[in-house]
Design a protein around this motif. Structure first.
Motif, mmCIF file in Angstrom:
data_model
loop_
_atom_site.group_PDB
_atom_site.id
_atom_site.type_symbol
_atom_site.label_atom_id
_atom_site.label_comp_id
_atom_site.label_asym_id
_atom_site.label_seq_id
_atom_site.Cartn_x
_atom_site.Cartn_y
_atom_site.Cartn_z
ATOM 1 N N THR A 202 -30.787 110.429 76.111
ATOM 2 C CA THR A 202 -32.143 110.919 75.924
ATOM 3 C C THR A 202 -32.197 112.047 74.907
ATOM 4 O O THR A 202 -31.171 112.609 74.507
ATOM 5 C CB THR A 202 -32.731 111.393 77.266
ATOM 6 O OG1 THR A 202 -34.123 111.693 77.113
ATOM 7 C CG2 THR A 202 -32.021 112.652 77.756
ATOM 8 N N THR A 206 -29.007 116.794 75.796
ATOM 9 C CA THR A 206 -28.112 115.746 76.307
ATOM 10 C C THR A 206 -27.431 115.007 75.156
ATOM 11 O O THR A 206 -26.204 114.840 75.144
ATOM 12 C CB THR A 206 -28.887 114.758 77.184
ATOM 13 O OG1 THR A 206 -29.401 115.451 78.330
ATOM 14 C CG2 THR A 206 -28.003 113.616 77.648
ATOM 15 N N THR A 227 -31.129 109.284 71.118
ATOM 16 C CA THR A 227 -32.584 109.180 70.992
ATOM 17 C C THR A 227 -33.127 110.555 70.618
ATOM 18 O O THR A 227 -33.584 111.321 71.457
ATOM 19 C CB THR A 227 -33.211 108.688 72.315
ATOM 20 O OG1 THR A 227 -32.442 107.602 72.829
ATOM 21 C CG2 THR A 227 -34.646 108.234 72.106
ATOM 22 N N HIS A 233 -38.333 107.462 76.244
ATOM 23 C CA HIS A 233 -38.152 106.040 75.954
ATOM 24 C C HIS A 233 -36.690 105.581 75.974
ATOM 25 O O HIS A 233 -36.424 104.421 75.670
ATOM 26 C CB HIS A 233 -38.784 105.706 74.605
ATOM 27 C CG HIS A 233 -40.273 105.831 74.605
ATOM 28 N ND1 HIS A 233 -41.081 105.082 75.430
ATOM 29 C CD2 HIS A 233 -41.113 106.621 73.887
ATOM 30 C CE1 HIS A 233 -42.356 105.393 75.214
ATOM 31 N NE2 HIS A 233 -42.395 106.328 74.291
ATOM 32 N N ALA A 234 -35.767 106.448 76.338
ATOM 33 C CA ALA A 234 -34.355 106.051 76.345
ATOM 34 C C ALA A 234 -34.107 104.896 77.313
ATOM 35 O O ALA A 234 -33.338 103.981 77.028
ATOM 36 C CB ALA A 234 -33.461 107.242 76.698
ATOM 37 N N GLY A 235 -34.754 104.922 78.470
ATOM 38 C CA GLY A 235 -34.560 103.865 79.456
ATOM 39 C C GLY A 235 -34.985 102.509 78.930
ATOM 40 O O GLY A 235 -34.298 101.494 79.143
ATOM 41 N N CYS A 252 -27.485 104.433 80.370
ATOM 42 C CA CYS A 252 -28.562 105.304 79.886
ATOM 43 C C CYS A 252 -28.398 106.658 80.534
ATOM 44 O O CYS A 252 -28.429 106.769 81.765
ATOM 45 C CB CYS A 252 -29.929 104.713 80.235
ATOM 46 S SG CYS A 252 -31.309 105.815 79.795
ATOM 47 N N ASP A 254 -30.262 109.847 81.051
ATOM 48 C CA ASP A 254 -31.653 110.275 80.965
ATOM 49 C C ASP A 254 -31.805 111.694 81.489
ATOM 50 O O ASP A 254 -30.890 112.260 82.094
ATOM 51 C CB ASP A 254 -32.505 109.310 81.811
ATOM 52 C CG ASP A 254 -33.881 109.053 81.216
ATOM 53 O OD1 ASP A 254 -34.310 109.831 80.337
ATOM 54 O OD2 ASP A 254 -34.532 108.080 81.635
ATOM 55 N N ALA A 258 -37.868 113.664 80.686
ATOM 56 C CA ALA A 258 -38.046 112.443 79.903
ATOM 57 C C ALA A 258 -38.399 111.270 80.798
ATOM 58 O O ALA A 258 -39.292 110.473 80.495
ATOM 59 C CB ALA A 258 -36.781 112.143 79.107
ATOM 60 N N ALA A 259 -37.689 111.134 81.933
ATOM 61 C CA ALA A 259 -37.970 110.023 82.849
ATOM 62 C C ALA A 259 -39.387 110.107 83.396
ATOM 63 O O ALA A 259 -40.078 109.096 83.530
ATOM 64 C CB ALA A 259 -36.957 110.027 83.991
ATOM 65 N N HIS A 279 -28.323 103.438 84.977
ATOM 66 C CA HIS A 279 -29.280 104.481 84.588
ATOM 67 C C HIS A 279 -28.850 105.772 85.278
ATOM 68 O O HIS A 279 -28.923 105.889 86.506
ATOM 69 C CB HIS A 279 -30.683 104.061 85.047
ATOM 70 C CG HIS A 279 -31.785 104.869 84.456
ATOM 71 N ND1 HIS A 279 -33.112 104.492 84.544
ATOM 72 C CD2 HIS A 279 -31.798 106.038 83.758
ATOM 73 C CE1 HIS A 279 -33.882 105.376 83.940
ATOM 74 N NE2 HIS A 279 -33.093 106.325 83.462
ATOM 75 N N LEU A 281 -29.494 109.690 85.717
ATOM 76 C CA LEU A 281 -30.519 110.716 85.522
ATOM 77 C C LEU A 281 -29.923 112.093 85.774
ATOM 78 O O LEU A 281 -29.505 112.409 86.891
ATOM 79 C CB LEU A 281 -31.694 110.478 86.477
ATOM 80 C CG LEU A 281 -32.831 111.485 86.386
ATOM 81 C CD1 LEU A 281 -33.584 111.336 85.073
ATOM 82 C CD2 LEU A 281 -33.795 111.330 87.557
#
Length: 371
Positions: A202, A206, A227, A233-235, A252, A254, A258-259, A279, A281
């Motif tokens: 993301t 990060t 990203t 929009h990374a996911g 991903c 994240d 962002a999420a 994913h 987070l």
């Protein structure tokens, strides 16, 4: 100009928006004065939602709200501005305070340059009268502009104050949380477990930490997509890769802010459920890359959310032992996986930025994916 002087000159009483580095003095002032998540100040999940919150405030009070954002968030504002606020629709007045990234003649990151160049003409096209705030702007200048713009606001128009570097000042608020895992250490551990997986990181610190860890480890960057813009929009990017390359493991990495910004992407990921996607987070409940102001993540149970949306394996970690266990299970899961890692707020003071361009990053990753 001190941030509280700006607020006095603007005359607003309700504030909502998404934090930005150039607006940190304003956000820190609002946090110190009002806190967040109340009837005076709401940190929104995205800029469009902030515009809608502002509309609700006006409908309830008849007063003019203030929405703050980075200019990269103008894309999220366009629809509610033109189809909700605009004087030809509902005619809801609004004051926008916008941090100007990518402003002309000032060095900035590549993801901000086009947006920065197009910000003034975009505002003009949408009928938003704009004043640029600089280090020389005084509260009296702002008050005079507000006197001039007040009839237009009363008639349902909108105005914007475009904030240049150094235009605002206020003592920095220090943001902390109760977690101990350092984000950079977590990413290092993820790399240990990643193997030949492709990683989509993301925006913000990060991606910067991932880039520097690859350098430190003597590894190339051909398995990573940084990203650098497009927050939230990374996911979806990771989902697109995972669906088209089912034999390729995709991670991903994240962030909570962002999420939350485009959380609907998690529903798409859960519905598609590619077994090669994990994913992860990193949740510090903060917009750390732009100062550290809180996100709404403190009241969100992400593991329960992921499970309800269709993620097959869900884990959470707040200690090194829990992280080791979750990453070990990830390697053999063979199904859509979600891992929430609770991390501390903070980064190295000497954290750098990627030295490759976005285009170079794209080409290297595409070579990996198509090999």
């Amino acid at each position: 100009m001190n941030a509280n002087e700006l607020i006095t000159a603007l005359g607003a009483e309700f504030f909502t928006g998404v934090p930005d580095s150039k607006l940190r003095p304003l956000v820190d002032y609002l946090m110190d004065t009002y806190g967040a998540g109340n009837a005076m100040h709401q940190i929104a999940v995205n800029e469009g939602s902030a515009a809608a919150l502002a509309a609700g405030y006006h409908l309830a009070t008849g007063k003019t709200p203030l929405v703050y954002l980075q200019n990269s968030g103008l894309g999220n504002i366009v629809n509610p501005l033109l189809s909700l606020l605009h004087e030809e629709v509902y005619g809801i007045p609004c004051i926008f305070v916008i941090g100007w990234r990518g402003e002309p003649d000032l060095h900035d990151e590549p993801q901000h340059l086009v947006q920065g160049r197009l910000t003034p003409p975009l505002l003009e096209t949408m009928g938003v009268q704009t004043m640029v705030l600089t280090a020389e702007t005084t509260p009296r200048d702002v008050a005079r502009t507000m006197e001039r713009l007040r009839p237009d606001l009363t008639a349902g128009g909108q105005c914007a104050f475009l904030v240049r570097e150094g235009a605002l000042s206020y003592p920095k608020h220090k943001y902390v949380n109760a977690y101990t895992l350092r984000r950079e250490d977590v990413i290092d551990r993820i790399l240990d477990a990643a193997g030949d997986a492709v990683i989509v990181a993301t925006t913000g610190k990060t991606g910067r930490e991932l880039f520097e860890l690859r350098e430190k480890r003597g590894e190339d960057h051909a398995h990573d997509f940084l990203t650098v813009g497009s927050m939230g929009h990374a996911g979806a990017i990771a989902l697109g890769i995972a669906l088209q390359r089912p034999a390729q493991r995709v991670l991903c990495i994240d962030g909570d802010g962002a999420a939350l910004m485009h959380m609907g992407a998690m529903a798409s990921i859960g519905a598609a459920a590619p077994p090669n996607l994990t994913h992860i987070l990193l949740n510090n409940e903060a917009h750390e890359s732009v100062g550290g102001a809180p996100t709404a993540a403190g009241s969100v149970h992400f593991p329960a959310l992921a499970e309800s949306l269709g993620y097959r394996m869900v884990r959470t970690a707040a200690t090194a032992e829990e992280l080791t266990r979750a990453l070990t299970e990830m390697q053999t899961a063979g199904c859509l996986t979600f891992i929430e890692v609770r991390t501390a707020i903070g980064a190295r003071a000497d954290l750098g930025r990627p030295t490759s361009t976005p285009a170079e990053n794209k080409e290297a990753l595409m070579h990996t994916l198509q090999a």
